[in-house]
Design an enzyme around this catalytic site. Sequence first.
Site, PDB file in Angstrom:
ATOM      1  N   CYS A  81    -159.556 -32.125  11.246  1.00 41.75           N
ATOM      2  CA  CYS A  81    -160.969 -31.473  11.712  1.00 41.75           C
ATOM      3  C   CYS A  81    -160.618 -30.972  13.097  1.00 41.75           C
ATOM      4  N   CYS A  86    -161.867 -27.779  10.665  1.00 40.63           N
ATOM      5  CA  CYS A  86    -163.025 -27.435  11.039  1.00 40.63           C
ATOM      6  C   CYS A  86    -163.381 -26.588  12.225  1.00 40.63           C
ATOM      7  N   LYS A  89    -161.143 -23.577  13.032  1.00 37.01           N
ATOM      8  CA  LYS A  89    -161.623 -22.629  12.019  1.00 37.01           C
ATOM      9  C   LYS A  89    -162.952 -21.843  12.346  1.00 37.01           C
ATOM     10  N   TYR A 224    -161.940 -23.162  -0.314  1.00 36.93           N
ATOM     11  CA  TYR A 224    -162.386 -23.200   1.025  1.00 36.93           C
ATOM     12  C   TYR A 224    -161.573 -22.459   1.865  1.00 36.93           C
ATOM     13  N   GLU A 228    -161.884 -18.832   3.846  1.00 35.41           N
ATOM     14  CA  GLU A 228    -162.329 -18.761   5.264  1.00 35.41           C
ATOM     15  C   GLU A 228    -161.315 -18.179   6.010  1.00 35.41           C
ATOM     16  N   HIS A 492    -191.387 -17.758   9.998  1.00 36.43           N
ATOM     17  CA  HIS A 492    -191.086 -16.379   9.637  1.00 36.43           C
ATOM     18  C   HIS A 492    -190.941 -15.879  11.108  1.00 36.43           C
ATOM     19  N   GLU A 497    -186.857 -19.616   5.162  1.00 36.80           N
ATOM     20  CA  GLU A 497    -188.060 -19.410   4.541  1.00 36.80           C
ATOM     21  C   GLU A 497    -187.947 -18.772   3.325  1.00 36.80           C
TER      22      GLU A 497
HETATM   23  P1  FAD Z   1    -157.714 -36.681   9.244  1.00 37.59           P
HETATM   24  O1  FAD Z   1    -158.652 -36.059   9.811  1.00 37.59           O
HETATM   25  O2  FAD Z   1    -156.689 -35.630   8.378  1.00 37.59           O
HETATM   26  O3  FAD Z   1    -156.796 -37.830   9.908  1.00 37.59           O
HETATM   27  C1  FAD Z   1    -155.872 -38.435   9.503  1.00 37.59           C
HETATM   28  C2  FAD Z   1    -155.012 -38.763  10.625  1.00 37.59           C
HETATM   29  O4  FAD Z   1    -153.889 -39.778  10.272  1.00 37.59           O
HETATM   30  C3  FAD Z   1    -154.310 -37.562  11.211  1.00 37.59           C
HETATM   31  O5  FAD Z   1    -154.205 -37.467  12.651  1.00 37.59           O
HETATM   32  C4  FAD Z   1    -152.716 -37.786  10.671  1.00 37.59           C
HETATM   33  O6  FAD Z   1    -151.795 -37.267  11.251  1.00 37.59           O
HETATM   34  C5  FAD Z   1    -152.648 -39.274  10.870  1.00 37.59           C
HETATM   35  N1  FAD Z   1    -151.640 -40.035   9.979  1.00 37.59           N
HETATM   36  C6  FAD Z   1    -151.505 -39.725   8.539  1.00 37.59           C
HETATM   37  N2  FAD Z   1    -150.411 -40.452   8.264  1.00 37.59           N
HETATM   38  C7  FAD Z   1    -150.369 -41.380   9.275  1.00 37.59           C
HETATM   39  C8  FAD Z   1    -149.480 -42.596   9.435  1.00 37.59           C
HETATM   40  N3  FAD Z   1    -148.604 -43.000   8.261  1.00 37.59           N
HETATM   41  N4  FAD Z   1    -149.462 -43.326  10.605  1.00 37.59           N
HETATM   42  C9  FAD Z   1    -150.304 -42.889  11.546  1.00 37.59           C
HETATM   43  N5  FAD Z   1    -150.985 -41.743  11.459  1.00 37.59           N
HETATM   44  C10 FAD Z   1    -151.037 -41.007  10.350  1.00 37.59           C
HETATM   45  N6  FAD Z   1    -164.545 -30.375   6.549  1.00 37.59           N
HETATM   46  C11 FAD Z   1    -165.923 -30.099   7.149  1.00 37.59           C
HETATM   47  O7  FAD Z   1    -166.709 -31.014   6.737  1.00 37.59           O
HETATM   48  N7  FAD Z   1    -166.024 -29.034   7.310  1.00 37.59           N
HETATM   49  C12 FAD Z   1    -165.283 -27.832   7.507  1.00 37.59           C
HETATM   50  O8  FAD Z   1    -165.535 -26.635   8.194  1.00 37.59           O
HETATM   51  C13 FAD Z   1    -163.893 -28.160   7.482  1.00 37.59           C
HETATM   52  N8  FAD Z   1    -163.118 -27.179   7.620  1.00 37.59           N
HETATM   53  C14 FAD Z   1    -161.585 -27.466   7.310  1.00 37.59           C
HETATM   54  C15 FAD Z   1    -160.917 -26.505   7.574  1.00 37.59           C
HETATM   55  C16 FAD Z   1    -159.475 -26.681   7.231  1.00 37.59           C
HETATM   56  C17 FAD Z   1    -158.486 -25.514   7.725  1.00 37.59           C
HETATM   57  C18 FAD Z   1    -159.120 -27.922   6.846  1.00 37.59           C
HETATM   58  C19 FAD Z   1    -157.596 -27.955   6.647  1.00 37.59           C
HETATM   59  C20 FAD Z   1    -159.937 -28.887   6.514  1.00 37.59           C
HETATM   60  C21 FAD Z   1    -161.465 -28.619   6.906  1.00 37.59           C
HETATM   61  N9  FAD Z   1    -162.391 -29.662   6.518  1.00 37.59           N
HETATM   62  C22 FAD Z   1    -163.645 -29.274   7.097  1.00 37.59           C
HETATM   63  C23 FAD Z   1    -161.694 -30.852   6.013  1.00 37.59           C
HETATM   64  C24 FAD Z   1    -161.732 -31.915   7.113  1.00 37.59           C
HETATM   65  O9  FAD Z   1    -160.885 -31.681   8.280  1.00 37.59           O
HETATM   66  C25 FAD Z   1    -161.333 -33.344   6.423  1.00 37.59           C
HETATM   67  O10 FAD Z   1    -162.135 -33.841   5.540  1.00 37.59           O
HETATM   68  C26 FAD Z   1    -161.243 -34.577   7.640  1.00 37.59           C
HETATM   69  O11 FAD Z   1    -160.443 -34.301   8.637  1.00 37.59           O
HETATM   70  C27 FAD Z   1    -160.531 -35.893   6.744  1.00 37.59           C
HETATM   71  O12 FAD Z   1    -160.747 -36.692   7.873  1.00 37.59           O
HETATM   72  P2  FAD Z   1    -159.811 -37.936   7.406  1.00 37.59           P
HETATM   73  O13 FAD Z   1    -159.959 -38.968   8.738  1.00 37.59           O
HETATM   74  O14 FAD Z   1    -159.589 -38.582   6.360  1.00 37.59           O
HETATM   75  O15 FAD Z   1    -158.207 -37.372   7.969  1.00 37.59           O
HETATM   76  P1  NAP Z   2    -158.866 -26.264  -2.840  1.00 42.74           P
HETATM   77  O1  NAP Z   2    -160.339 -25.915  -2.335  1.00 42.74           O
HETATM   78  O2  NAP Z   2    -158.407 -27.173  -3.664  1.00 42.74           O
HETATM   79  O3  NAP Z   2    -158.263 -24.640  -3.330  1.00 42.74           O
HETATM   80  C1  NAP Z   2    -156.942 -24.439  -3.582  1.00 42.74           C
HETATM   81  C2  NAP Z   2    -156.972 -23.298  -4.262  1.00 42.74           C
HETATM   82  O4  NAP Z   2    -155.328 -22.882  -4.299  1.00 42.74           O
HETATM   83  C3  NAP Z   2    -157.451 -23.015  -5.496  1.00 42.74           C
HETATM   84  O5  NAP Z   2    -157.905 -21.646  -5.584  1.00 42.74           O
HETATM   85  C4  NAP Z   2    -156.312 -23.176  -6.541  1.00 42.74           C
HETATM   86  O6  NAP Z   2    -156.583 -22.461  -7.654  1.00 42.74           O
HETATM   87  C5  NAP Z   2    -155.153 -22.633  -5.689  1.00 42.74           C
HETATM   88  N1  NAP Z   2    -153.789 -23.049  -6.152  1.00 42.74           N
HETATM   89  C6  NAP Z   2    -153.629 -24.269  -6.270  1.00 42.74           C
HETATM   90  N2  NAP Z   2    -152.247 -24.523  -6.639  1.00 42.74           N
HETATM   91  C7  NAP Z   2    -151.591 -23.100  -6.597  1.00 42.74           C
HETATM   92  C8  NAP Z   2    -150.410 -22.593  -6.514  1.00 42.74           C
HETATM   93  N3  NAP Z   2    -149.185 -23.277  -7.074  1.00 42.74           N
HETATM   94  N4  NAP Z   2    -150.344 -21.316  -6.746  1.00 42.74           N
HETATM   95  C9  NAP Z   2    -151.435 -20.429  -6.404  1.00 42.74           C
HETATM   96  N5  NAP Z   2    -152.435 -20.985  -6.091  1.00 42.74           N
HETATM   97  C10 NAP Z   2    -152.770 -22.433  -6.373  1.00 42.74           C
HETATM   98  O7  NAP Z   2    -158.002 -26.462  -1.504  1.00 42.74           O
HETATM   99  P2  NAP Z   2    -158.047 -25.973   0.000  1.00 42.74           P
HETATM  100  O8  NAP Z   2    -158.530 -24.503  -0.056  1.00 42.74           O
HETATM  101  O9  NAP Z   2    -156.911 -26.037   0.632  1.00 42.74           O
HETATM  102  O10 NAP Z   2    -158.999 -26.944   0.637  1.00 42.74           O
HETATM  103  C11 NAP Z   2    -158.841 -28.329   0.623  1.00 42.74           C
HETATM  104  C12 NAP Z   2    -159.896 -29.287   1.024  1.00 42.74           C
HETATM  105  O11 NAP Z   2    -160.458 -28.894   2.421  1.00 42.74           O
HETATM  106  C13 NAP Z   2    -161.243 -28.775   0.260  1.00 42.74           C
HETATM  107  O12 NAP Z   2    -161.398 -29.699  -0.762  1.00 42.74           O
HETATM  108  C14 NAP Z   2    -162.276 -29.097   1.217  1.00 42.74           C
HETATM  109  O13 NAP Z   2    -162.939 -30.040   0.869  1.00 42.74           O
HETATM  110  C15 NAP Z   2    -161.773 -29.161   2.692  1.00 42.74           C
HETATM  111  N6  NAP Z   2    -162.277 -28.132   3.435  1.00 42.74           N
HETATM  112  C16 NAP Z   2    -163.702 -27.733   3.502  1.00 42.74           C
HETATM  113  C17 NAP Z   2    -164.048 -26.870   4.310  1.00 42.74           C
HETATM  114  C18 NAP Z   2    -165.444 -26.700   4.747  1.00 42.74           C
HETATM  115  O14 NAP Z   2    -166.046 -27.853   4.659  1.00 42.74           O
HETATM  116  N7  NAP Z   2    -165.895 -25.624   5.149  1.00 42.74           N
HETATM  117  C19 NAP Z   2    -163.082 -25.780   4.875  1.00 42.74           C
HETATM  118  C20 NAP Z   2    -161.699 -25.959   4.619  1.00 42.74           C
HETATM  119  C21 NAP Z   2    -161.363 -26.946   3.620  1.00 42.74           C
HETATM  120  P3  NAP Z   2    -157.025 -23.218  -8.827  1.00 42.74           P
HETATM  121  O15 NAP Z   2    -158.423 -23.133  -8.925  1.00 42.74           O
HETATM  122  O16 NAP Z   2    -156.383 -22.314 -10.084  1.00 42.74           O
HETATM  123  O17 NAP Z   2    -156.485 -24.500  -9.061  1.00 42.74           O
END
Ligand code: FAD
Ligand code: NAP
Length: 519
Positions: A81, A86, A89, A224, A228, A492, A497
């Site tokens: 994140c 997040c 982004k 997502y 985005e 408003h 609203e």
């Molecule tokens: P993470 O935050 O991924 O943390 C896991 C940590 O563990 C990482 O630092 C990783 O490197 C480390 N790790 C992995 N394996 C090991 C190991 N074996 N030993 C030690 N360390 C390890 N969510 C929202 O709510 N709002 C958003 O707007 C949003 N936007 C997103 C945009 C993008 C592009 C992406 C990719 C995700 C977004 N998400 C968003 C999703 C959000 O980032 C994740 O749901 C959240 O970070 C999950 O938290 P976590 O603690 O499970 O894992």
């Molecule tokens: P996602 O929501 O699972 O979407 C993946 C997309 O890739 C889908 O459109 C899927 O299509 C397509 N796809 C999968 N395999 C493919 C392939 N081999 N070739 C072409 N297209 C393929 O995944 P994501 O967008 O990577 O996000 C991952 C997670 O991060 C989300 O579930 C969300 O919870 C979190 N996230 C949250 C936010 C937020 O809160 N604003 C922002 C970013 C990410 P199909 O529908 O056909 O499977």
Amino acid sequence: MLTIFNKRAIVRLVFCAGTGSRFGSTYKRNHNYDYDLIVIGGGSGGLACAKEAIQHGAKVACLDYVTPTPLGTKWGIGGTCVNVGCIPKKLMHQAALLGEGLHEATAYGWDIPNKEQIKPDWNKLVESVQNHIKSVNWVTRVDLRDKHVEYVNGLGSFKDAHTVVATLKNKSEKILTADKIVIAVGGRPNYPDIPGAIEHGITSDDIFSLDRAPGKTLVVGAGYIGLECAGFLKGLGYDATVMVRSIVLRGFDQQMATIVSDAMVERGINFLHKCIPKSVEKQADGKLLVKWLNTEANTEHSDVYDTVLWAIGRKGLVEDLKLENAGVVFKGTKIEVSEAEGTNVSNIFAVGDVIYGKPELTPVAIHAGRLLARRLFGGSTQTMDYVDVATTVFSPLEYACVGLSEEDAIKKMGGEENIEVYHGFYKPTEFFIPQKSVRYCYLKAVAERSGDQKVLGLHYVGPVAGEVIQGFAVALKAGLTIKTLFNTVGIHPTTAEEFTRLNITKRSGLDPTPASCCS
Ligand code: FAD
Ligand code: NAP
């Protein structure tokens, strides 16, 4: 290294032995492991769990390690994140919105000379974003130190159910033991299994620190991340195309998903529907030749891009954990947990993106991590409620929702005849002067049809969607009914609203387009 670490651990064990008394906690230690808790993963869920456990008097170590991307991108503590999700982004989304705002400002009387020459400076944007991230990394480390969480910058794997090996950057190993272990390793982006994908493509792990302007970009995936990223890239002035394999925003209300993608098309973002990538080749001029298949027409196509960004979903990071050494069962790349986030091994738990079948969102990981620590060390019995979690897609015109989609409400209530959908288009006041398109500003409330009409889902496309839906999410959790919604006096002029002004049902067939801003 090993011996020094263990000696330190023993000193600390002696210091902390008995009652976990820091912060006046009543947690009682009854084991001889180095720690009460080891958290593997220092992201949203892991850090929340570690810090909460400390508050209850537990002795905690938190491991965090980032394996660089194929392009070599790496980052600091804090997880997805903060570093590659997040936060960067939202900042890039904001940069794109500001660009829009600059162009609208002239309509509001701002005298901006040479408006046509206003261009974003990608490298400056990346620098600002990365500086902010680094400051958050630093604050996180200081916070861990202040709270006495032992931070280990090492890749964690299991030796057995109570022993974790941390492999450090210099390849040396630290052995740590704990009574309880929480897996919070999150996930990383998938790459498709096609020629050139890894060599020439990037993912969300790379885009926020890319050392060159992305240029003409193909974003593969319409979840997502795909929407985005394509949204802010176009907003920053780059040509952006989204390749959709099947549908846009799978799992979301499909009427709203269509509105979101139509609004993106209106802003000049291209969509390639029913297409899958076949290969990526680097040409002599450095540009990327992408070939793809339209699966509906069974036709092959190609085009040349500066950047190809894979946004095709994410995998849980279980592969480095050697879960088999601890006997932890996993499902694909995820871990299935009980209602109390327990794995099949009694002292090992998991939270966040690595768990199977739950929303992959930061507040979900944080809340689950915190509640887990309270149960493990604070005597709480409260479990995480994963139902009706609100979320926002930060597309150019944002979409936020809470509760059920219209499709799921129909399924749950046993047919269309058992639900009522109130809907309407609306015109944000601030859109009038710059004559911004209001075509896709739309919202709906999905409710039970009978009685006071319990609200099952709320959906909103428009400005600051997350800010609008957050409060309504509380109301929905508290059992909001249409009766209460309509008895609520609006603020408003706001767009929020509009939920209190809904009065047209889909069933009525009446035109949901408003005549003016204040009708
Ligand atoms: P993470 O935050 O991924 O943390 C896991 C940590 O563990 C990482 O630092 C990783 O490197 C480390 N790790 C992995 N394996 C090991 C190991 N074996 N030993 C030690 N360390 C390890 N969510 C929202 O709510 N709002 C958003 O707007 C949003 N936007 C997103 C945009 C993008 C592009 C992406 C990719 C995700 C977004 N998400 C968003 C999703 C959000 O980032 C994740 O749901 C959240 O970070 C999950 O938290 P976590 O603690 O499970 O894992
Ligand atoms: P996602 O929501 O699972 O979407 C993946 C997309 O890739 C889908 O459109 C899927 O299509 C397509 N796809 C999968 N395999 C493919 C392939 N081999 N070739 C072409 N297209 C393929 O995944 P994501 O967008 O990577 O996000 C991952 C997670 O991060 C989300 O579930 C969300 O919870 C979190 N996230 C949250 C936010 C937020 O809160 N604003 C922002 C970013 C990410 P199909 O529908 O056909 O499977």
